[in-house]
Write an enzyme that holds these catalytic residues in place. Structure first.
Site, mmCIF file in Angstrom:
data_model
loop_
_atom_site.group_PDB
_atom_site.id
_atom_site.type_symbol
_atom_site.label_atom_id
_atom_site.label_comp_id
_atom_site.label_asym_id
_atom_site.label_seq_id
_atom_site.Cartn_x
_atom_site.Cartn_y
_atom_site.Cartn_z
ATOM 1 N N ASP A 1 -9.419 -5.315 13.071
ATOM 2 C CA ASP A 1 -9.324 -6.720 13.487
ATOM 3 C C ASP A 1 -10.439 -7.086 14.470
ATOM 4 O O ASP A 1 -11.164 -8.063 14.259
ATOM 5 C CB ASP A 1 -7.939 -6.993 14.103
ATOM 6 C CG ASP A 1 -7.480 -5.902 15.060
ATOM 7 O OD1 ASP A 1 -8.320 -5.028 15.404
ATOM 8 O OD2 ASP A 1 -6.329 -5.911 15.478
ATOM 9 N N ASP B 1 0.815 -1.208 0.000
ATOM 10 C CA ASP B 1 0.000 0.000 0.000
ATOM 11 C C ASP B 1 0.850 1.260 0.000
ATOM 12 O O ASP B 1 0.315 2.370 0.064
ATOM 13 C CB ASP B 1 -0.928 0.007 1.223
ATOM 14 C CG ASP B 1 -2.394 0.157 0.841
ATOM 15 O OD1 ASP B 1 -2.718 0.016 -0.353
ATOM 16 O OD2 ASP B 1 -3.215 0.437 1.734
#
Length: 422
Positions: free
Chosen positions: A416, A224
């Site tokens: 998460d 990224d």
């Protein structure tokens, strides 16, 4: 750098790792901290998984509820001061003694230890609530009330932690079948943003050494930090850095025979990066990602317009500074074969470098880090309640369930935990 897997250190002192990819089952010795082992992981529980002695839920809930009611009753009994003094110090002495008996660290004797500690705490709170709160003046009473509320909040968190960790599960390894053809395929995702290429290289090399059939493992570097938007940025320095990173990481991927994926824009941070990889793993509308991005370890890239390979049944997420042990997959994949409803296996994280607090206080190497408390105690307790959750890295997830909830959740910065709750 961090090492992922389960590496229980010698009691009271964390291990210092000396190798990136240890051979399967090997015990590694460090000259300062002793041995490290590689046994088990924590799992998001489904039916049919082996676990340490676990009482029936029909028994544990009433037993805990009855114990709490008894504690409430006993804590408010009116009796002479000397009796409570004797009782409190006596219980403290018993706790001190029981703490030194290893069998009281594990259920079911652990429950007795917790009940004694709960009684002492609850008796103190009853004293603070009914005997110590006095109105003297507005300022004094306000300060007294603030302190009381702070103590009450702390005690509430204490009891919540006690409830969560009442029966920590320690699971045995789930061995894989003898026939490797029955083992599921695995996609290994290594997301990265601005970390040094050398860090990514170390993790990628370790992934290529995983003890698992090569044809069943797909490894991808998810970059990224070199998106199309960054490479074409109007800022010359930013653009040059992104292009250099793109060339470097792509060359690393090609040299190792692993996949390299990037995207057009940085959207939804790490969650967006992982979801883009999940999307490319199952192309839609005839879309086929570049073949060099879908190369398998040990194989040369296919033709640019070749058909995309089937996506892995399981997804292993590793932060780019998480280096897996060689037997990582062999120690975790078996759980998914035992239980078709299993979604997640989360393994502990082991840190070989001190965090800022440990570095400033000089406690690294002499006392366990905060992560040890979470992965060795709290997460094991959450597993008992079928509530262990995704911690962002060093976790194996079943792809079909991940796709069912729409991929990695990205509405919050804690993607998460959000994914585990979805």
């Amino acid at each position: 750098m961090r090492i992922s897997g389960d590496f229980p250190p010698r009691r009271g002192r964390p291990c210092k790792w000396g190798r990136v990819t240890p051979p399967r089952g090997e015990r590694l010795q460090d000259e300062r901290y002793g041995f490290c082992n590689l046994p088990v992981q924590n799992v998001r529980r489904g039916s049919g998984l082996p676990e340490t002695s676990r009482p029936s839920e029909f028994l544990i809930y009433p037993a805990m509820g009855g114990s709490l009611l008894f504690l409430l009753f006993a804590a408010q009994l009116s009796s002479p001061t000397f009796f409570h003094l004797f009782l409190s110090w006596g219980f403290l002495a018993i706790l001190w003694f029981l703490k030194r008996i290893p069998s009281f660290e594990a259920p079911p004797r652990r429950v007795l230890f917790l009940l004694l500690a709960a009684f002492i705490t609850l008796r103190y709170w009853m004293f603070r609530t009914f005997d110590s709160l006095l109105f003297v003046s507005l300022a004094d009473s306000l300060g007294m009330l603030i302190l009381y509320l702070a103590e009450t909040y702390g005690i509430l968190i204490y009891f919540l932690g006690m409830f969560v960790s009442v029966w920590p599960l320690k699971r045995d390894l789930a061995p894989l079948p003898a026939d490797p053809e029955t083992w599921p395929t695995v996609d290994v995702f290594i997301p990265t943003y601005d970390e040094a290429p050398e860090i990514v290289l170390t993790t990628a090399i370790a992934c290529t050494q995983l003890d698992y059939p090569r044809e069943k493992v797909h490894i991808f570097i998810l970059d990224d930090g070199a998106t199309g938007e960054r490479r074409n940025s109007p800022d010359p320095e930013k653009s040059a850095a992104a292009r250099e990173r793109y060339i470097t990481l792509r060359s690393i991927a090609q040299s190792l025979g692993v996949g390299y994926l990037t995207r057009e824009r940085n959207e939804h941070a790490k969650a967006g990066n992982l979801n883009e990889a999940l999307r490319l793993g199952r192309p839609s509308s005839g879309e086929t990602p570049p073949a060099e991005q879908r190369a398998r370890p040990g194989k040369n890239p296919g033709p640019p317009n070749g058909a995309a390979e089937d996506p892995g049944e399981l997804v292993l997420v590793l932060d780019c500074d998480h280096v897996p042990a060689r037997d990582f997959l062999k120690n975790t994949v078996g759980y998914f074969l035992r239980d078709e409803k299993l979604f997640l296996v989360q393994t502990p994280h082991f840190f070989i470098n001190p965090n800022p607090v440990e570095k400033n206080l000089g406690t690294y190497g002499s006392s366990p880090g905060e992560n040890e408390m979470f992965y060795r105690s709290i997460l094991l307790g959450l597993d008992f309640w079928n509530s262990s959750f995704f911690c962002g890295s060093a976790a194996l997830l079943r792809r079909k369930y991940l796709e069912k909830i729409g991929g990695i959740q990205g509405q919050t910065i804690t993607e998460d935990a959000e994914t585990a709750l979805a």
